[in-house]
Structure formats: C-alpha cells, structure tokens
Design a protein around this motif. Sequence first.
Motif, PDB file in Angstrom:
ATOM      1  N   LYS A   1       0.821  -1.204   0.000  1.00 31.27           N
ATOM      2  CA  LYS A   1       0.000   0.000   0.000  1.00 31.27           C
ATOM      3  C   LYS A   1       0.860   1.261   0.000  1.00 31.27           C
ATOM      4  O   LYS A   1       0.453   2.297  -0.535  1.00 31.27           O
ATOM      5  N   ASP A   2       2.049   1.169   0.594  1.00 34.70           N
ATOM      6  CA  ASP A   2       2.921   2.348   0.618  1.00 34.70           C
ATOM      7  C   ASP A   2       3.428   2.693  -0.779  1.00 34.70           C
ATOM      8  O   ASP A   2       3.593   3.867  -1.115  1.00 34.70           O
TER       9      ASP A   2
ATOM     10  N   ARG B   1     -10.706  15.334  -2.925  1.00 34.59           N
ATOM     11  CA  ARG B   1     -10.930  15.229  -1.478  1.00 34.59           C
ATOM     12  C   ARG B   1     -11.612  13.903  -1.128  1.00 34.59           C
ATOM     13  O   ARG B   1     -11.332  13.302  -0.084  1.00 34.59           O
ATOM     14  N   PHE B   2     -12.497  13.443  -2.004  1.00 33.58           N
ATOM     15  CA  PHE B   2     -13.215  12.188  -1.759  1.00 33.58           C
ATOM     16  C   PHE B   2     -12.246  11.016  -1.683  1.00 33.58           C
ATOM     17  O   PHE B   2     -12.300  10.213  -0.745  1.00 33.58           O
ATOM     18  N   ILE B   3     -11.347  10.915  -2.659  1.00 34.20           N
ATOM     19  CA  ILE B   3     -10.414   9.780  -2.672  1.00 34.20           C
ATOM     20  C   ILE B   3      -9.451   9.859  -1.488  1.00 34.20           C
ATOM     21  O   ILE B   3      -9.102   8.845  -0.881  1.00 34.20           O
ATOM     22  N   LEU B   4      -9.048  11.071  -1.116  1.00 29.17           N
ATOM     23  CA  LEU B   4      -8.157  11.219   0.037  1.00 29.17           C
ATOM     24  C   LEU B   4      -8.849  10.772   1.327  1.00 29.17           C
ATOM     25  O   LEU B   4      -8.237  10.127   2.183  1.00 29.17           O
ATOM     26  N   THR B   5     -10.131  11.100   1.456  1.00 28.71           N
ATOM     27  CA  THR B   5     -10.888  10.693   2.640  1.00 28.71           C
ATOM     28  C   THR B   5     -10.994   9.176   2.725  1.00 28.71           C
ATOM     29  O   THR B   5     -10.809   8.577   3.797  1.00 28.71           O
TER      30      THR B   5
ATOM     31  N   CYS C   1      -6.139   3.499   5.371  1.00 29.68           N
ATOM     32  CA  CYS C   1      -4.723   3.378   5.728  1.00 29.68           C
ATOM     33  C   CYS C   1      -4.305   4.229   6.919  1.00 29.68           C
ATOM     34  O   CYS C   1      -3.174   4.103   7.392  1.00 29.68           O
ATOM     35  N   GLY C   2      -5.170   5.113   7.368  1.00 32.14           N
ATOM     36  CA  GLY C   2      -4.810   5.942   8.512  1.00 32.14           C
ATOM     37  C   GLY C   2      -4.346   7.334   8.108  1.00 32.14           C
ATOM     38  O   GLY C   2      -3.932   7.580   6.975  1.00 32.14           O
ATOM     39  N   GLY C   3      -4.403   8.245   9.076  1.00 32.65           N
ATOM     40  CA  GLY C   3      -4.077   9.650   8.804  1.00 32.65           C
ATOM     41  C   GLY C   3      -2.629   9.877   8.441  1.00 32.65           C
ATOM     42  O   GLY C   3      -2.319  10.711   7.576  1.00 32.65           O
ATOM     43  N   GLN C   4      -1.711   9.139   9.082  1.00 34.81           N
ATOM     44  CA  GLN C   4      -0.301   9.345   8.815  1.00 34.81           C
ATOM     45  C   GLN C   4       0.053   8.990   7.375  1.00 34.81           C
ATOM     46  O   GLN C   4       0.873   9.636   6.740  1.00 34.81           O
TER      47      GLN C   4
END
Length: 723
Positions: free
Chosen positions: A411-412, A438-442, A448-451
């Motif tokens: 995933k990284d 913004r949708f895909i980022l959310t 995967c988490g905020g970090q």
Amino acid sequence: MTMNERKTIDLEEGWEFMQKGITKLKKILEGLPEPPFSSEDYVMLYTFGVFFLLLVSLLFLWLHILKHDEFMLRELVKRWANYKIMVRWLAKFFRYLDKYFVARRSLQPLTEVGLKCFHDQVYQELNAKVSDAVISLIHQEREGEQIDRALLKNVLDIFVEVGMGQMDHYQNDFEEAMLKDTAAYYSRKASNWILEYSCPDYMLKAEECLRREKDRVAHYLHSSSEPKLLEKVQHELLSVYATQLLEKEHSGCHALLRDDKVEDLSRMFRLFSKIPKGLDVVSNIFKQHVTAEGMALVKQAEDAASNKKADKKDVIGLQGRDFVTKVIELHDKYLAHVSDSFQNHKLSRKALRQAFEVICNKGVAGSSSAELLAAVCDNILKKGGSKKLSDEAIEEILEKIVKMLAFIIDKDLFGELCRRKLARRLLFDKSASDDHERFILTKLKQLCGGQFMSKMEEMVTDFTLAKDNQTSFEGYLNNKPHAYLGIDLTVTVLTTGSWPSYKSFDLNLPAEMVKCVEVFREFYQTKTKHRSLTWIYSLGSCKISGKFEPKTMELIVTTSQACALLLFNSSDRLSYSEIMTQLNLSDDDVVRLLHSLSCAKYKILNKEPNTKTISPIDHFEFNSKFTDKMRRIKIDLPPLDEKKKVIEDVDMDRRYAIDASIVRIMKSRKVLGHQQLVMECVEQLGHIFEPDYNLIKKRIESLITRDYLERDEDNPNQFRYVV
C-alpha cells in the motif's frame, strides 16, 4: 354403622365381594354399561384389601397383550390408559395408608409402586417388541405410507412415563435403536442419490428429508431426539458425501458459482452450515473458484498486452483500466454471493479476501497492482479521464478502487505513486474536480490511517496557499510599474517536505526569464526573509510563439525546451555541444530535450545527420518550413521512468517506518525478545506493507549501533531500550 355395630365378614365372603368389585371396575374400564360405585361399595372395597386389585389388573393386562405390530401398539396404549386409572383408584382406596403408614415407614407411594409393577411385569417383557414396531412404522412413513402418528405419540409417551421423570428408558430402549435404523436408512438412500441426482437435486432431497424428520419430532418423537436425529441424517446425507457432492462435475459448487445460482448456493450454505467443518469445505471451493476466475483475468490481460505488443504506458493506461474494472466487477459479483447466498458468514468473507489477495498482488506485463490502481485512479481524476460519468458514478468507482487497495500488500508503493500523480495533476492543472480529489483522500485515510495520507493532504492545502500567493504576486506587479515583465508569469511556491522530490539543475535562462526570476524573488522577500527559493525548472511550462513560413503557431513546451528554442533567435545553426554549454545541462537532459524537438512527432528543429537518435556530433537548425493543421501544439518531453526512483524512496521510507516501530515497541516494553519484537513490528506495519524479516533484523542492528537498543549480556536474543 358405629364401631360396636360392625359386622364380622369371613374371608370367603370378602373375596367374593372383592371379585364383584373388580369385575365391575373392569366393565367400567372396558366401556360397558355399568352403574358407578356407590359409597358403600367404595368403603367395602377399601375395607377388604383391594391391593389384590393391582395384581389382578396386571394379569388382565398381560393376557390382552398377545397381539403384534400396530395392533399390539393399539392394545398397549388402551391397556396402559386403563392401568393408570386402576392405579389412581388404588391410590384413592388407600389414601389413608399412603398418607400416614407409608410416609412413617418411608415406603414408596402406591402410585410409584404401581408404575414399578408395570415396569417389572409388562414393560420389561414388551419394550423390545414395541420399539421394533414403532421403528417399523417410522420406516413405512419415510417410504411414503400413511401411519397413525397419534398412536406413535401415545406409545412413546409410555417410554417416557415409565421412566418417572428420567429419559433413560426412552433413550436406551427406543431412541438408540431408532437412531441406528435412521442412519442405516439414509446411508442406503444417499448411496443411490449421489449417483442418480445432480448437486442441486440432491440438496433438495436432503433438505426435504431434514424437514420431515423435524416434523416427526413435532408430532410424536420426544423433543430431546431432534438434535440427535438431525445429526444422523446430516451425517449420512451430507458429511459422508460432502466432497463428492460439492465437486460434482457440471452441477457442483463451481458450476453453481459460475452460473450464479443464488437459490441453490443459499441452500448449500444452509445445509453445510449444520455439519462439522461443512462451511470449511464450501469456503475452500469458493476461494478456489474466485481465485481461478481472477487469474483468468490476469492471463487475459497478459495475453492482450503481449498480442498488441503494447508498451508500458499502454499496459498501465487503457489496458490497465480495463483490467482493474474487470477485477472490480468480479469482486462485486462474488461479494453479492457472500451477502446473498452465504449470509455474510465470516468464513465466506475470509475466503473472498484471500482469493483477492492472490489476484490483486499479481502484476500484469511487469506492472504491479499498485501501479495499475494508481494509474487508474489518476486516469479517473484528471481532466477528460471520466467525462461521460456522473459524479456519483465516479465516486462509486473510486470507492471500489480503494476496496481493491485493501487486498494489496504494498500500500505504501501505491501511496507514493498516487502522491506523484496528484502532484502532476495539481501542478499542471489537470485535476478534473477538487471534490473528487478530497473524496479519494478521505477514503484512503479511512483505509490506511491519517499518517499514510498526511503528505497528500498537505499538498492539497499547500497548493491552495500557492494560488493565494500568485494572486498577491499579481497585485504586487500592478503596484510596481518598474517590475513590468512583458510576459505572463505564474509561480507556484510549494513546501519542500510535503511534495515529491524533483531533480533540480541550474538551467541557464534567457534574459527574459532571468528578469522574471528576479522580480518574483524581490516580491517573495517582502513576504518572508527566512525561506529560500529553489527553482524546479523541470516542472515549468511555457507558451511561445513560433513564426514559421507557412503560419505562426503557438508552442506549449517545457522551460528547458523553451530555452533551447530561444537560442535559435540569435543563431541559425548550433551543435550538440554548443546547446549543452549554453543551457548548462547534462548529457542525458540534452539528449531528451533535442530528441523531443527534432526526432519526435513535431520536428521543430532539423538535425544533421537525419537519424532517429541524438549524438554529440549532431548539428541543429530551426525548421522554418514546419507546419501542422493545428495552430496550437504541445511538445512533450520523453517521460522519465520514475519507477526506480519511487521504489528507492519507498524502500527508504520503509526503513524509517521499521525504525520508528521498533523504537515505539521497545519504549513501551523496555525489555523484549528478538522473536516477539519482530512479530509486534510486523503486526504494527502489516496494514501498510509486508515487512521483510531480514530488513527488520538489519534495522535492529542499526538501532543497536546508534544506541537506541542494547543486547542483554546474558541473553543475546533479548534487547533492552536505552533511555
């Protein structure tokens, strides 16, 4: 009559009176016309020892149970009912004795004595015959004959009642034999049905048999028999033939999945969920089937790439999107089966996940799944990539792509590729919609988490601030007449840490561009004096006017291409080395640059010799006769293969992530063994990438060298956190 007036009656007279009473009672029980007992009769019977009644009635019962099969059962039920009445009468006659004498001597109550007498004198002699008769009738009913269910209910109640609250007689004298006969019956049936019927038809038979057995329990078997009875039927019909049934050619589980037989699959789930490990077999076949279909898509994509001799761009472009779309459709199809046919059971969810972990980690034509998904995302999010789709359809596709990402190990790598593609969309104004970005980022943040998504979120914020900065610059130019540039200049100022790293070089700019750089630097110093600007010319673009003999055309080029073309305003002919010197570029950059202007689609420069490759002996002239049907053309530089750089960056980030994970674990645990430390590290990082055990070992050694950890002196496989 008073006590003094009592008449003495001898034995013969008393026995004659008792015989008359017994005869009278028998007639009443037989249903013959007979007046009821008077109070005088009742007292006389009580007085003359009617305990003989029980013995006589038992003999009476025994003499009438000389019939067979169903007739025997009917007679038994009738005599049992009469016998219970006799026992109740006896209890009434000797109520006083039962209440006082029996209680004081701690003897059995007369009712229990009556049941024991029946057990010893009748039940012990008849239970085997009765059990065989009942089982025979059950067999007849299974074969489709009509039987008297009420009769069986009454007979089996005798087995329960004789037990006086215990189920031993019912279980040992009837149920055990009945279950054995049931197993034998369905074993014979299953051995024929498995050869005769298809898998769906066999399952219909099995389901109907189970329904009928439950119906038998409801009508005449004791409720405690239900789980044992159904277990026997399920074992013989399903467990014994599970593999043979599910793998039947043309009709087994594979065929039902292939043909979307939802009803049959639902029945299969219901049936096999009731037998031990039954769903394990179904789930394993489900996983095999889905994996096989997914691998067929992989092979199909491989063959298409091979047949068309497609280059890498084609594979991760249109063909990649087609492949990813088919994989998503495959997942949707079998996710529906998990929900509709398999009741969303955890084993079916696990099987689907494992199948797609195999499928989604198979690359196509040398492109990893992470590359393909990132390319498809980019294709959908950039302008023109999904112009025929509604906003709802685009968001649905993006959400499904994120679901596919859940199955990918690296995933990284996907995240880094997405970050670079996002950067290009933002910097070159190719993003179709801020809302979709913004949708895909959310969605990625949720997975995967905020970090994991922090840098991409910072990029979007950074780019918004850059637009505000450009507006301020335009205001600055309007208020400073001496800063007039003569050309339109747009500068995007970005924060270095948030964006991908790009190659920086000291390009020698023409005078017009030098002035632009100086004016912007002057403006930026008015905003802050604590930041330095680094110009990334490889990301710049220019619009220049090309005055050719046929017509004047607008050329959209990179900054370095523009600088190269502007050299020909003052020179008619330039050599390879002269261009390289004047632009201050490396050999690789010059080759790419001159190839795009003289050997590619648009030949703005003429090259001598006229070959398709660039060499240091080449000379170049402006092609004044160049023309094209369009008045505006874009001249692209040959794309750099960023994969190697991306992989290097990802590997470096993984080292940092492993270091951070080890330090976090050791800081909280203080002392930990090698194996446990490795396992906890893998668990922490596994949702982003699959850590390599050798790499973890090397990072532990590195942390020891840097005094973050130390080995235990007595146990070298144990580490301590250095405070």
